[in-house]
Structure formats: C-alpha cells, structure tokens
Design a protein around this motif. Structure first.
Motif, PDB file in Angstrom:
ATOM      1  N   GLU A  90      39.195  49.102  42.993  1.00  0.00           N
ATOM      2  CA  GLU A  90      38.327  48.059  42.433  1.00  0.00           C
ATOM      3  C   GLU A  90      38.502  47.956  40.919  1.00  0.00           C
ATOM      4  OE1 GLU A  90      33.741  48.074  42.183  1.00  0.00           O
ATOM      5  OE2 GLU A  90      34.211  46.891  43.982  1.00  0.00           O
ATOM      6  N   ASP A  91      38.695  49.090  40.235  1.00  0.00           N
ATOM      7  CA  ASP A  91      38.957  49.072  38.790  1.00  0.00           C
ATOM      8  C   ASP A  91      40.237  48.299  38.487  1.00  0.00           C
ATOM      9  OD1 ASP A  91      36.744  50.695  38.155  1.00  0.00           O
ATOM     10  OD2 ASP A  91      37.932  52.540  38.187  1.00  0.00           O
ATOM     11  N   ILE A  92      41.276  48.575  39.265  1.00  0.00           N
ATOM     12  CA  ILE A  92      42.561  47.909  39.025  1.00  0.00           C
ATOM     13  C   ILE A  92      42.455  46.423  39.336  1.00  0.00           C
ATOM     14  CG2 ILE A  92      44.998  47.825  39.690  1.00  0.00           C
ATOM     15  CD1 ILE A  92      44.721  50.923  40.202  1.00  0.00           C
ATOM     16  N   ALA A  93      41.738  46.080  40.398  1.00  0.00           N
ATOM     17  CA  ALA A  93      41.509  44.662  40.696  1.00  0.00           C
ATOM     18  C   ALA A  93      40.750  44.001  39.543  1.00  0.00           C
ATOM     19  CB  ALA A  93      40.738  44.512  42.009  1.00  0.00           C
ATOM     20  N   GLY A  94      39.785  44.710  38.973  1.00  0.00           N
ATOM     21  CA  GLY A  94      39.047  44.185  37.821  1.00  0.00           C
ATOM     22  C   GLY A  94      39.939  43.986  36.616  1.00  0.00           C
ATOM     23  N   LEU A  95      40.829  44.933  36.357  1.00  0.00           N
ATOM     24  CA  LEU A  95      41.783  44.818  35.249  1.00  0.00           C
ATOM     25  C   LEU A  95      42.640  43.564  35.426  1.00  0.00           C
ATOM     26  CD1 LEU A  95      44.044  47.583  33.805  1.00  0.00           C
ATOM     27  CD2 LEU A  95      45.059  45.499  34.678  1.00  0.00           C
ATOM     28  N   ILE A  96      43.152  43.366  36.631  1.00  0.00           N
ATOM     29  CA  ILE A  96      44.004  42.208  36.901  1.00  0.00           C
ATOM     30  C   ILE A  96      43.201  40.921  36.733  1.00  0.00           C
ATOM     31  CG2 ILE A  96      45.334  41.012  38.693  1.00  0.00           C
ATOM     32  CD1 ILE A  96      46.064  43.913  39.739  1.00  0.00           C
ATOM     33  N   ALA A  97      42.000  40.886  37.268  1.00  0.00           N
ATOM     34  CA  ALA A  97      41.162  39.688  37.140  1.00  0.00           C
ATOM     35  C   ALA A  97      40.883  39.385  35.678  1.00  0.00           C
ATOM     36  CB  ALA A  97      39.848  39.882  37.907  1.00  0.00           C
ATOM     37  N   THR A  99      42.533  40.250  33.053  1.00  0.00           N
ATOM     38  CA  THR A  99      43.762  39.835  32.372  1.00  0.00           C
ATOM     39  C   THR A  99      44.006  38.347  32.612  1.00  0.00           C
ATOM     40  OG1 THR A  99      44.683  42.054  32.632  1.00  0.00           O
ATOM     41  CG2 THR A  99      46.232  40.294  32.127  1.00  0.00           C
ATOM     42  N   GLU A 100      43.630  37.878  33.787  1.00  0.00           N
ATOM     43  CA  GLU A 100      43.795  36.460  34.143  1.00  0.00           C
ATOM     44  C   GLU A 100      42.629  35.606  33.645  1.00  0.00           C
ATOM     45  OE1 GLU A 100      44.206  36.724  38.397  1.00  0.00           O
ATOM     46  OE2 GLU A 100      46.296  37.418  38.260  1.00  0.00           O
ATOM     47  N   GLY A 101      41.692  36.211  32.914  1.00  0.00           N
ATOM     48  CA  GLY A 101      40.548  35.468  32.393  1.00  0.00           C
ATOM     49  C   GLY A 101      39.447  35.245  33.404  1.00  0.00           C
ATOM     50  N   LYS A 102      39.473  36.007  34.488  1.00  0.00           N
ATOM     51  CA  LYS A 102      38.457  35.878  35.535  1.00  0.00           C
ATOM     52  C   LYS A 102      37.438  37.002  35.395  1.00  0.00           C
ATOM     53  CE  LYS A 102      41.933  33.982  38.655  1.00  0.00           C
ATOM     54  NZ  LYS A 102      42.803  34.306  39.796  1.00  0.00           N
ATOM     55  N   PRO A 103      36.239  36.797  35.929  1.00  0.00           N
ATOM     56  CA  PRO A 103      35.231  37.865  35.864  1.00  0.00           C
ATOM     57  C   PRO A 103      35.590  39.024  36.794  1.00  0.00           C
ATOM     58  CG  PRO A 103      34.396  35.991  37.125  1.00  0.00           C
ATOM     59  CD  PRO A 103      35.741  35.579  36.566  1.00  0.00           C
ATOM     60  N   SER A 104      35.015  40.181  36.495  1.00  0.00           N
ATOM     61  CA  SER A 104      35.231  41.351  37.346  1.00  0.00           C
ATOM     62  C   SER A 104      33.910  42.089  37.506  1.00  0.00           C
ATOM     63  CB  SER A 104      36.277  42.276  36.726  1.00  0.00           C
ATOM     64  OG  SER A 104      35.701  43.069  35.707  1.00  0.00           O
ATOM     65  N   GLN A 177      51.158  47.174  46.576  1.00  0.00           N
ATOM     66  CA  GLN A 177      49.725  46.925  46.488  1.00  0.00           C
ATOM     67  C   GLN A 177      49.373  46.089  45.257  1.00  0.00           C
ATOM     68  OE1 GLN A 177      47.331  50.461  46.650  1.00  0.00           O
ATOM     69  NE2 GLN A 177      45.428  49.322  46.784  1.00  0.00           N
ATOM     70  N   TYR A 178      50.095  46.322  44.164  1.00  0.00           N
ATOM     71  CA  TYR A 178      49.802  45.637  42.895  1.00  0.00           C
ATOM     72  C   TYR A 178      51.086  45.027  42.330  1.00  0.00           C
ATOM     73  CZ  TYR A 178      45.743  48.673  43.193  1.00  0.00           C
ATOM     74  OH  TYR A 178      44.622  49.339  43.623  1.00  0.00           O
ATOM     75  N   PRO A 179      51.553  43.925  42.890  1.00  0.00           N
ATOM     76  CA  PRO A 179      52.779  43.325  42.339  1.00  0.00           C
ATOM     77  C   PRO A 179      52.511  42.762  40.937  1.00  0.00           C
ATOM     78  CG  PRO A 179      51.859  41.972  44.100  1.00  0.00           C
ATOM     79  CD  PRO A 179      51.013  43.201  44.022  1.00  0.00           C
TER      80      PRO A 179
END
Length: 184
Positions: A90-97, A99-104, A177-179
């Motif tokens: 979930e932390d990594i998904a938040g980092l990716i989000a 980075t894309e300017g999306k909320p986490s 998992q994280y391309p």
C-alpha cells in the motif's frame, strides 16, 4: 552490459573482500576502486544501519528517487530492502499515485517526505514549504539524515546508469508487480 568488470572475491586483495559481502553487481563493480568502494559503503552503511531516521520513511524516500529516475536497479533492490523495514504494498501504491499527482492513503509525513524527494530529484532542492512541513515532525538530526539520504541516492542512481550496472535476475521479478513506466 556494465562498462567495467564485476569482480569476484578472488580478484580483489584480501583486505577488500569484506566489501563483497553483499553479492550485488553494484558492489562487484565498485570494488574496481577499493578505497572509493569502502567510502561509498561507509555512507550507505550509515544510512541503513546507524541513522536514527525512521527506516520505513527512509526507504520510501529512496524508493521515490529510484522511481523518479526510472532506475530499475535502485527501485527493485529497495522494494525488497524496504519491505524488511516496514514498507508495504500500500505504501508503494501510494508513492506511485502521489508521483502521478493522485491522492494516496499515506500519512501526511510520508507524503511530505515523498514530495521532498521528488523536489530534490526535479528541482535540485526541497522547497521552503516542503522542508518546513517535514521539519514539523522531524528533529534537526533527522532532517540532515533525510536530505543526505535523498542526495546520496540521487548520486547512486547516476552511478548505476553511467556504469550500466545490470540488475540481478532475482530482483527483476519486482517489476512484474511494479512496472516502472519507460523501463523495459
């Protein structure tokens, strides 16, 4: 293919073989200059084992640098290392989000640290506002450790890219998992 050879323990003087304890291509290449490798390992070792900065936050900052710089080697290695220090999927998904300017769902301090890392990658330095936001929760010692950690890993990704250090196959599975966009 790496620009310099990966050295094995039997190819370096006995007093430098300890630097190959971590059997990674990065360490095998850096030991071409054993004293520089020792200095590099000293900073990296301090960051990982002696810094008083929360290890999860440290690893998130490092992951942010690797993700931003599209460094397959750095990102994949620190996904595995980060999980040892409490980084979650979930932390990594938040980092990716983020980075894309999306909320986490990341807590405010983690989000601010990721923002600071992005600013250091993109703009050379953290903005005054981001620094002040992080400083509300971290001591002066933690701030120095955070900034030097981010700066060190900004350097590490440049070493990896310039020396064309190959990622070990055992780490490539992380990309499933994280391309990383733009990394094949």
């Amino acid at each position: 293919m790496a620009r310099l050879p990966y050295l094995e323990a039997d190819q370096v003087a006995p007093e430098y073989r300890d630097m190959l304890k971590r059997n990674t291509n990065l360490h095998k290449l850096l030991v071409n200059s054993p004293e520089m490798a020792r200095a590099f390992n000293g900073i990296g070792g301090y960051i990982r084992f002696k810094s008083k900065l929360d290890p999860r936050l440290r690893e998130l900052a490092i992951l942010q640098v690797g993700w931003m710089e599209k460094s397959e080697y750095e990102f994949t290695h620190h996904v595995k290392i980060g999980k040892e220090f409490g980084v979650t999927d979930e932390d990594i998904a938040g980092l990716i989000a983020e980075t894309e300017g999306k909320p986490s769902k990341l807590e405010p301090l983690a989000s601010a640290i990721l923002k600071g890392a992005r600013e250091m990658v993109r703009e050379l330095a953290m903005s005054d506002a981001t620094f002040a936001e992080i400083k509300k929760d971290l001591s002066d010692e933690h701030m120095v450790d955070l900034v030097l950690t981010i700066a060190f890993y900004c350097g590490v990704v440049r070493v990896l890219a310039t020396m064309k250090i190959d990622n070990e196959p055992t780490y490539k599975e992380v990309l499933q998992q994280y391309p990383i966009p733009g990394v094949k």
